[in-house]
Structure formats: structure tokens, C-alpha cells
Scaffold this active site. Structure first.
Site, short mmCIF file in Angstrom:
data_model
loop_
_atom_site.label_atom_id
_atom_site.label_comp_id
_atom_site.label_asym_id
_atom_site.label_seq_id
_atom_site.Cartn_x
_atom_site.Cartn_y
_atom_site.Cartn_z
N ASP A 26 62.28 91.03 51.32
CA ASP A 26 61.81 92.29 50.73
C ASP A 26 62.50 92.57 49.40
O ASP A 26 63.60 92.08 49.13
CB ASP A 26 62.08 93.44 51.72
CG ASP A 26 61.23 94.67 51.42
OD1 ASP A 26 60.26 94.56 50.64
OD2 ASP A 26 61.55 95.75 51.96
N HIS A 54 57.45 88.73 42.53
CA HIS A 54 56.98 87.80 43.57
C HIS A 54 57.17 86.35 43.13
O HIS A 54 57.54 85.50 43.94
CB HIS A 54 55.50 88.07 43.88
CG HIS A 54 55.27 89.41 44.49
ND1 HIS A 54 55.96 89.85 45.60
CD2 HIS A 54 54.44 90.44 44.15
CE1 HIS A 54 55.55 91.08 45.92
NE2 HIS A 54 54.64 91.46 45.05
N GLU A 97 49.75 93.88 57.43
CA GLU A 97 49.65 95.21 56.80
C GLU A 97 49.59 95.12 55.27
O GLU A 97 49.23 96.09 54.61
CB GLU A 97 50.88 96.06 57.18
CG GLU A 97 50.91 96.54 58.62
CD GLU A 97 51.27 95.43 59.62
OE1 GLU A 97 52.07 94.54 59.27
OE2 GLU A 97 50.73 95.45 60.74
N ASN A 98 49.98 93.97 54.71
CA ASN A 98 50.11 93.86 53.25
C ASN A 98 48.77 93.73 52.50
O ASN A 98 48.74 93.82 51.27
CB ASN A 98 51.00 92.68 52.86
CG ASN A 98 52.48 92.93 53.08
OD1 ASN A 98 53.24 92.00 53.34
ND2 ASN A 98 52.93 94.19 52.97
N ARG A 144 47.50 96.19 49.64
CA ARG A 144 48.10 96.25 48.30
C ARG A 144 47.02 96.01 47.23
O ARG A 144 45.96 95.46 47.53
CB ARG A 144 49.19 95.19 48.19
CG ARG A 144 50.39 95.52 49.06
CD ARG A 144 51.55 94.62 48.74
NE ARG A 144 52.69 94.94 49.58
CZ ARG A 144 53.94 94.68 49.25
NH1 ARG A 144 54.22 94.10 48.09
NH2 ARG A 144 54.93 95.00 50.06
N ARG A 157 67.21 91.14 56.61
CA ARG A 157 66.27 91.90 55.77
C ARG A 157 66.96 92.28 54.48
O ARG A 157 68.04 92.87 54.49
CB ARG A 157 65.74 93.14 56.44
CG ARG A 157 64.73 93.83 55.48
CD ARG A 157 63.80 94.77 56.12
NE ARG A 157 62.77 95.21 55.20
CZ ARG A 157 61.59 95.65 55.55
NH1 ARG A 157 61.28 95.70 56.82
NH2 ARG A 157 60.72 96.05 54.65
N SER A 168 59.64 95.97 60.45
CA SER A 168 58.27 95.82 59.91
C SER A 168 57.39 94.77 60.59
O SER A 168 56.75 93.95 59.92
CB SER A 168 58.34 95.54 58.41
OG SER A 168 58.98 96.60 57.74
N GLU A 228 71.20 88.79 66.11
CA GLU A 228 72.05 89.60 65.24
C GLU A 228 71.17 90.05 64.08
O GLU A 228 70.17 89.38 63.76
CB GLU A 228 73.20 88.75 64.67
CG GLU A 228 74.05 88.05 65.71
CD GLU A 228 74.85 89.01 66.57
OE1 GLU A 228 75.14 90.13 66.11
OE2 GLU A 228 75.18 88.66 67.72
C1 IPE Z 1 57.76 93.40 54.90
O1 IPE Z 1 57.90 93.97 53.68
C2 IPE Z 1 56.76 92.30 54.88
C3 IPE Z 1 57.13 91.09 54.16
C4 IPE Z 1 58.32 90.84 53.67
C5 IPE Z 1 56.10 90.11 54.02
P1 IPE Z 1 57.07 95.29 53.25
O2 IPE Z 1 57.63 95.72 51.96
O3 IPE Z 1 55.62 95.03 53.30
O4 IPE Z 1 57.46 96.26 54.45
P2 IPE Z 1 57.44 97.82 54.60
O5 IPE Z 1 56.00 98.23 54.48
O6 IPE Z 1 58.29 98.37 53.49
O7 IPE Z 1 58.04 98.08 55.94
C1 IPE Z 2 58.39 91.65 49.44
O1 IPE Z 2 58.63 92.41 48.31
C2 IPE Z 2 57.19 90.75 49.29
C3 IPE Z 2 56.04 91.11 50.15
C4 IPE Z 2 56.03 92.06 51.03
C5 IPE Z 2 54.82 90.33 49.97
P1 IPE Z 2 57.90 93.80 48.05
O2 IPE Z 2 56.65 93.53 47.29
O3 IPE Z 2 57.70 94.53 49.32
O4 IPE Z 2 58.94 94.53 47.12
P2 IPE Z 2 59.32 96.08 47.13
O5 IPE Z 2 59.66 96.45 48.54
O6 IPE Z 2 58.11 96.81 46.65
O7 IPE Z 2 60.47 96.17 46.21
MG MG Z 3 58.76 95.95 50.30
#
Ligand code: IPE
Ligand code: IPE
Ligand code: MG
Length: 230
Positions: free
Chosen positions: A22, A39, A69-70, A73, A186, A194, A205
Site C-alpha cells: 500500500d 504504481h 474492491e480496487n 478506481r 502492510r 483489507s 505475526e
Molecule cells: C489494499 O490496498 C489492496 C492492495 C494493496 C492491492 P487499498 O489501498 O486498496 O486498501 P484500502 O481500501 O485502503 O483498505
Molecule cells: C497500493 O497503493 C496499490 C494498489 C492498491 C493497487 P495505493 O494506490 O492504494 O496507494 P495509496 O493508498 O492511495 O497511497
Molecule cells: Mg491504498
């Protein structure tokens, strides 16, 4: 007396690290870059981390690349992330040099809910086939993955075959060969899991770090591994 050959190590006994990668977006924002740049750097960092994990003799590295869930976006961002997964699964030469076997887990391509596009499916299939002979670390990329979807799938498949108990669910997870997670990482300061490997990480752990994913390096991995009692 002839020396006895040591038994080949039981792969399932080796350490399993799970990573919720993340913070790519925030990493980019702090540099006044578009989220997509975060990314891109996140994918590069995964390639770097795979090398470190191999050096540390990690047996199993399972990373959360994209969740069920992604998909909500912005379309541009999703398209960029899809392209990066094609690139990731295309790193076959590198993975073969490292003796790393690639796996994928997520909603099965043939299922009605699956969202992985065909061109990423092809890259995934090819990477799995082209690294299948490797005997070192197993890198599993979770893409279009959600733990709840996986458990529903496991329960339904188990029920179709007989009584549903824990062992039956275990046998019907997307990748039954994965051992339980020893340490769940994480990055980027969120204290959430998540929907990632909820079943597999029951005794894990947990290593929460403020470090954003693009900067998660050898020292960070070592800090996570230090939590594993062996
Ligand atoms: C968790 O990250 C999913 C991945 C790393 C692929 P997100 O950024 O999507 O999670 P939430 O929505 O903040 O919990
Ligand atoms: C994790 O980084 C990658 C995916 C979930 C695909 P994020 O895109 O969630 O980055 P933040 O949380 O917005 O910083
Ligand atoms: Mg994120």
C-alpha cells in the site's frame, strides 16, 4: 561410510511472507507526481524485493497486487495497473535467473465475477508455465483477489464434494499448496488487512510500517522477518 544425502527441505516449512503493498499513490503525491508514477515505482520495488527475499531464503512471498474492491478506481489508473501486471508477469528471464516460481491467485478466469482482462490472463498463464520448473521461492501475485470471494468459492466447491470442515476449506482455497502465512506486512501506515488472505493468516505475526510500498527495502523485510519465531 558414504555420506548420507540430506533430505530435500520441506518447502512448506519455509517462511511465508504476505505483503499488502500500500501507499503507491501517497508516495507519488509527496513528489508531485501522478499516482500512476507511484504504481510504476511500486512494481519496480516488487522486482527488487523479490531479489532480497530470495537472498533471505524466504520460501513463499505472496503479494496483494489488486483487490476485488480496487476496480472502482478511475479507469486510467486501473488501466495503468493492468499494464504493470502484464509487465510484472513478463519478468520471466529475471525470475528464472532467481529460480523463482510464479503463481497467481484471484477470481478464477472462467467464473462469472472474474474481471481480469484476457491480455493479463495470457501474461499470467505464460509466466506460470515458463517458471513452473523453478524450485526456489514461490512468488504468488494476488490480482482480482478478495479473501471473502475465495472463501465463498472454497465453501461452495467443498460442499459439492462432501462435508464442509476446515480441512475441506483448506483443500479448496485458490492455491491449496500455500502454507499458512507467518508474517503479514502492510505498508504505508494503514492498520487494516483489507480482505487479504484472512483464512491463511489466522496465526500470522503482523508487521505494520509507515514506509510506503515503493520504499519497502531489505531493512524493512528484515524487520518483518524478525517477528517470525522459529
Ligand atoms: C489494499 O490496498 C489492496 C492492495 C494493496 C492491492 P487499498 O489501498 O486498496 O486498501 P484500502 O481500501 O485502503 O483498505
Ligand atoms: C497500493 O497503493 C496499490 C494498489 C492498491 C493497487 P495505493 O494506490 O492504494 O496507494 P495509496 O493508498 O492511495 O497511497
Ligand atoms: Mg491504498
Amino acid at each position: 561410510m558414504a555420506p548420507t544425502t540430506p533430505p530435500s527441505p520441506d518447502r512448506r516449512a519455509l517462511v511465508h511472507v504476505g505483503c499488502i503493498m500500500d501507499g503507491n499513490g501517497r508516495w507519488a503525491k509527496r513528489r508531485n507526481l501522478p499516482r500512476t508514477a507511484g504504481h510504476t515505482e511500486g512494481e519496480e520495488n516488487l522486482a527488487r524485493l523479490v531479489r532480497v527475499a530470495v537472498k533471505r531464503q524466504v520460501g513463499w512471498l505472496t503479494v496483494f497486487g489488486f483487490s476485488t474492491e480496487n476496480w472502482v478506481r478511475p479507469r486510467m489508473e486501473v488501466r495503468h495497473i493492468l499494464g504493470l501486471h502484464k509487465k510484472l508477469f513478463g519478468r520471466v528471464t529475471e525470475l528464472n535467473e532467481l529460480n523463482v516460481r510464479v503463481q497467481w491467485m484471484g477470481r478464477p478466469f472462467e467464473s462469472a465475477e472474474a474481471r481480469t482482462p484476457k491480455y493479463v490472463q495470457r501474461a499470467i498463464r505464460k509466466a506460470i508455465a515458463d517458471t513452473a520448473h523453478n524450485t526456489g521461492m514461490v512468488l504468488t501475485v494476488a490480482f482480482d483477489y478478495g479473501s471473502r470471494a475465495e472463501m465463498v468459492h472454497a465453501a461452495q466447491s467443498a460442499a459439492a464434494q462432501g462435508p464442509v470442515d476446515e480441512a475441506a476449506i483448506d483443500r479448496h482455497l485458490y492455491l491449496p499448496e500455500l502454507p499458512p502465512v507467518d508474517v503479514m506486512v502492510r505498508t504505508s501506515g494503514e492498520l487494516r488487512v483489507s480482505n487479504f488472505m484472512l483464512w491463511q493468516s489466522v496465526g500470522a505475526e503482523v508487521y505494520f510500517t509507515d514506509c510506503p510500498w515503493p520504499e519497502f527495502d531489505a531493512d524493512e523485510l528484515d524487520a518483518a522477518l524478525a517477528l517470525v519465531n522459529r
